[in-house]
Write an enzyme that holds these catalytic residues in place. Structure first.
Site, PDB file in Angstrom:
ATOM      1  N   LYS A 137       0.815  -1.221   0.000  1.00 44.87           N
ATOM      2  CA  LYS A 137       0.000   0.000   0.000  1.00 44.87           C
ATOM      3  C   LYS A 137       0.848   1.270   0.000  1.00 44.87           C
ATOM      4  O   LYS A 137       0.436   2.300  -0.530  1.00 44.87           O
ATOM      5  CB  LYS A 137      -0.942   0.003   1.208  1.00 44.87           C
ATOM      6  CG  LYS A 137      -1.983  -1.123   1.193  1.00 44.87           C
ATOM      7  CD  LYS A 137      -3.090  -0.885   0.201  1.00 44.87           C
ATOM      8  CE  LYS A 137      -4.141  -1.989   0.253  1.00 44.87           C
ATOM      9  NZ  LYS A 137      -5.121  -1.875  -0.845  1.00 44.87           N
TER      10      LYS A 137
ATOM     11  N   SER B 147       1.641  -9.664  -0.766  1.00 43.98           N
ATOM     12  CA  SER B 147       1.322  -8.236  -0.656  1.00 43.98           C
ATOM     13  C   SER B 147       1.555  -7.649   0.728  1.00 43.98           C
ATOM     14  O   SER B 147       1.772  -6.448   0.855  1.00 43.98           O
ATOM     15  CB  SER B 147      -0.124  -7.997  -1.083  1.00 43.98           C
ATOM     16  OG  SER B 147      -1.002  -8.778  -0.296  1.00 43.98           O
TER      17      SER B 147
ATOM     18  N   GLU C 128      -9.735   5.890   3.066  1.00 45.13           N
ATOM     19  CA  GLU C 128     -10.538   4.802   3.608  1.00 45.13           C
ATOM     20  C   GLU C 128      -9.585   3.649   3.888  1.00 45.13           C
ATOM     21  O   GLU C 128      -8.507   3.583   3.292  1.00 45.13           O
ATOM     22  CB  GLU C 128     -11.605   4.360   2.599  1.00 45.13           C
ATOM     23  CG  GLU C 128     -11.154   3.335   1.541  1.00 45.13           C
ATOM     24  CD  GLU C 128     -10.059   3.827   0.597  1.00 45.13           C
ATOM     25  OE1 GLU C 128      -9.909   5.051   0.435  1.00 45.13           O
ATOM     26  OE2 GLU C 128      -9.336   2.975   0.033  1.00 45.13           O
TER      27      GLU C 128
HETATM   28  C1  LIG Z   1      -1.725  -6.942   2.598  1.00 48.70           C
HETATM   29  C2  LIG Z   1      -2.854  -6.582   1.710  1.00 48.70           C
HETATM   30  N1  LIG Z   1      -2.997  -7.222   0.549  1.00 48.70           N
HETATM   31  C3  LIG Z   1      -4.008  -6.944  -0.290  1.00 48.70           C
HETATM   32  C4  LIG Z   1      -4.981  -6.012   0.030  1.00 48.70           C
HETATM   33  C5  LIG Z   1      -6.115  -5.817  -0.923  1.00 48.70           C
HETATM   34  O1  LIG Z   1      -6.050  -4.662  -1.681  1.00 48.70           O
HETATM   35  P1  LIG Z   1      -5.691  -4.675  -3.205  1.00 48.70           P
HETATM   36  O2  LIG Z   1      -6.571  -5.673  -3.869  1.00 48.70           O
HETATM   37  O3  LIG Z   1      -5.960  -3.295  -3.648  1.00 48.70           O
HETATM   38  O4  LIG Z   1      -4.263  -5.035  -3.342  1.00 48.70           O
HETATM   39  C6  LIG Z   1      -4.873  -5.322   1.236  1.00 48.70           C
HETATM   40  C7  LIG Z   1      -5.875  -4.303   1.589  1.00 48.70           C
HETATM   41  O5  LIG Z   1      -6.008  -3.836   2.647  1.00 48.70           O
HETATM   42  C8  LIG Z   1      -3.777  -5.620   2.089  1.00 48.70           C
HETATM   43  O6  LIG Z   1      -3.649  -4.990   3.258  1.00 48.70           O
END
Ligand SMILES: Cc1ncc(COP(=O)(O)O)c(C=O)c1O
Lengths: 393, 260
Positions: A89, A377, A111
């Site tokens: 993020k 992620s 948000e």
């Molecule tokens: C670690 C992590 N992965 C994925 C996401 C999902 O978001 P996005 O689909 O935009 O990557 C989030 C959202 O809070 C997150 O904290």
């Protein structure tokens, strides 16, 4: 095939800016200026330097040896969990805070679901000395408590959204209302590839650093830029967009997004938007969403606050529609198993969101010579309470 | 084809009172009785709100009434069923107001046709952008004698004002401040100078001022600068009271329009 946004802000039939008149001046200004700002020398220098020295990029591309042995293939993890603040993020919030500064804004709103985007926003606001207000569903304030405390310590005000299911959708509604009520000094840092054009495109560009690095890291480690497959979890779709971005027109690279099935796609407690949804307009763009026949948005459910969202970015709706990417799902139970597996086989505790990407490994056919990159992620610190409750350590 | 909205503005130039309420609130079958009571009490125009699960342009009062209405079972289909004989009962202009997604799910063309059949005079869809309307939907509206009512705000540039005026028919909905519905109380100097700017701008369409109009005083003030005003949240709040429907409506309209 063209997978980029067109001049009107659409990916095929999806996208656009379905905004009330109250938001028009801000969105028009952003649309008119974002590309020019992103391409300016100043911006690029500051963005690259902050990603390197503040966020800690490039994030490692790690060959997961034991996991690869288990699945009899070659599995790499793109370690976005090692970024400052613990997820991908921050790539986006660094970019957007620089845009906000160029636009002369002094008050930042965001948000958040899992709290990772809120945390990344609170962090860059502290860095830049800007006022920060984060909207978070009341349910998420509870289940992601450590992030709430971090945001507050960073100086952000966290406002609990009490409408609807009190999760990410409701937090987004509140942030949009805030922007309508404060159109002059405020900039809205949206946390995923959702919202009105130009947000989906801008956020995808900021996150594209993930696949940009993957290319040279793979070249360096295995002698070719292209993996056979990339897997990423999908809430709104920003980490997936970043991991897919530079491979969109490399049709021999298979792209797989993984949605949260919650308790199962055949139950009412699910957030598998592409699997179950239909075209419609939510949060100012035309995409695929979970809704009733009457066009009311369905309340989603997932164990993972970051994927607990009834919509999906328009880019993904387009990738799905054109068949360029495949979208699978994973249930809460499968995700918990995968999180534990990664923890005990590789010594990495993943975020619940990221564990969705891992959870499809048993469901797809992996050949021994193939290379699969999983976009990890985020890390699991924020989810310890959930993990401890389920695993009973 | 004459549209009742145009007829109203031809016949009445000042102090037009338009009232918004959420269909199916407080009870599912209150929609038609509320309309009848409003007409009985001399209201000039009615905006019938179609509840939506995620009303981002609305403040807490209309969010609340929308939620109750949906829980009561309100839907676009249900609303059309309730309104099917409305033209046997009332003759003032009626407008449907709501968000685009339920309209898209119904089918925009089918929706417009149904409005035409029933005798609806206009639509207000805050999240339907001007450009999409012009490119995709305008002909469907026109074929059914429906005006699309656009909003303007204190932030709307002169250039965009001209574009909106050009695209409008019926009237322009002048949002009184930078806010969601019902958010701000009272009137500020900033608002009055914005009202002044717009009233001198030379728009070809008449204007009604809405958002934050909640009392005789705010109504009277708005009427000095425009052809009239729109009351939403304050009326919806009054509908929530524990009184008979005719008492609630007549008392409310009296408090607003005593001196008009
Ligand atoms: C670690 C992590 N992965 C994925 C996401 C999902 O978001 P996005 O689909 O935009 O990557 C989030 C959202 O809070 C997150 O904290």
């Amino acid at each position: 095939m063209d997978y980029q946004v067109n001049r009107k802000g659409y990916y095929g039939e999806f996208g656009g800016a379905y905004i009330p008149e109250m938001m028009v001046p801000n969105i028009e200004e952003l649309e008119a200026r974002y590309m020019e700002i992103m391409h300016s020398y100043d911006f690029k220098q500051e963005f690259v330097s902050l990603l390197k020295n503040y966020v800690g990029r490039p994030s490692p591309l790690y060959f997961a040896k034991r996991l690869s042995e288990k699945y009899q293939s070659n599995i790499f993890l793109k370690r976005e969990d090692l970024n400052h603040t613990g997820s991908h993020k921050i790539n986006n919030t660094i970019g957007q805070i620089l845009v906000a500064k160029k636009l002369g804004k002094t008050r930042i709103i965001a948000e958040t679901g899992a709290g990772q985007h809120g945390l990344a926003t609170a962090t860059v606001c502290a860095l830049m000395g800007l006022k920060c207000i984060v909207y978070m569903g009341a349910v998420d304030v509870e289940r992601q408590a450590p992030n709430v405390k971090k945001m507050r310590m960073l100086g952000a005000e966290v406002i609990s959204a009490v409408s609807g299911n009190q999760t990410l959708k409701d937090a987004t509604n509140e942030a949009m209302r805030d922007w309508i009520n404060n159109p002059v000094d405020t900039y809205y840092i949206i946390g995923s590839v959702v919202g009105p054009h130009p947000y989906p495109d801008m956020v995808a560009r900021f996150q594209s650093v993930i696949s940009e690095e993957m290319r040279w890291q793979l070249e360096e480690q295995v002698g070719r830029e292209n993996p056979d497959r990339i897997i990423a979890c999908v809430g709104g779709g920003s980490n997936a967009a970043g991991a897919f971005y530079h491979y969109l027109d490399q049709e021999n690279v298979e792209l797989i997004g993984v949605e949260a099935a919650g308790k199962g796609v055949d139950t009412n407690e699910t957030a598998a938007t592409i699997t179950l949804g239909t075209p419609g307009v939510l949060h100012s763009s035309r995409s695929i969403l979970m809704q009733t026949d009457d066009g009311q948005i369905t309340e989603p459910y997932s164990i993972s606050a970051g994927l607990d969202y009834p919509g999906i970015g328009p880019l993904h709706a387009h990738l799905f529609k054109t068949g360029r990417a495949k979208y699978l799902w994973a249930t809460d139970a499968e995700v918990l198993d995968s999180a534990l597996e990664l923890t005990q086989m590789e010594g990495i505790i993943p975020a619940l969101e990221s564990a969705h990407a891992l959870a499809v490994l048993p469901k797809i056919k992996l050949r021994p010579e193939e290379i699969t990159v999983i976009n990890l992620s985020g890390r699991g610190d924020k989810d310890m309470e959930t993990y401890l409750k389920h695993f009973g350590y | 084809m004459n549209n009742r909205i145009n007829k109203l503005f031809q016949e009445k130039e000042k102090n037009i009172l338009s009232v918004y309420f959420t269909a199916g609130y407080p009870k599912l079958d209150d929609t038609v009785p509320v309309i009848q009571e409003l007409v009985k009490n001399g209201v000039d125009l009615i905006e019938i709100g179609m509840p939506f699960s995620d009303p981002v342009a609305d403040g807490p009062v209309i969010q609340g009434s929308s939620l109750v209405a949906l829980q009561n079972g309100m839907s676009v289909h249900k609303l059309f069923e309730q309104l099917k004989d409305i033209r046997k009962l009332v003759d003032i202009p009626l407008i449907l107001m709501g968000y685009i997604n339920p309209v898209i799910q119904y089918g925009v063309e089918a929706f417009c046709q149904k409005c035409g059949e029933i005798g609806i005079d206009g639509l207000i869809i805050p999240d339907l952008p001007l450009s999409v309307y012009e490119e995709e939907y305008k002909s469907m509206f026109e074929a059914n004698n429906l005006h699309n009512i656009f909003l303007i705000t204190p932030q709307t540039s002169d250039e965009r004002l001209r574009r909106i005026d050009e695209a409008s028919s019926g009237f322009i909905y002048m949002v009184s401040s930078n806010s969601t519905t019902g958010a701000k109380e009272g009137v500020t100097d900033f608002q009055n100078s914005y009202f002044e700017r717009i009233s001198k701008f030379g728009l070809k369409n008449p204007c009604l001022i809405g958002f934050g109009i909640s009392s005789a005083e705010t109504f009277r003030n708005a009427c000095q600068y425009a052809h009239g005003a729109i009351i939403g949240s304050a009326f919806v709040k009054a509908l929530g009271a524990d009184l008979s429907l005719n008492m609630k409506v007549s008392q409310f309209v009296k408090t607003i329009a005593t001196n008009v």
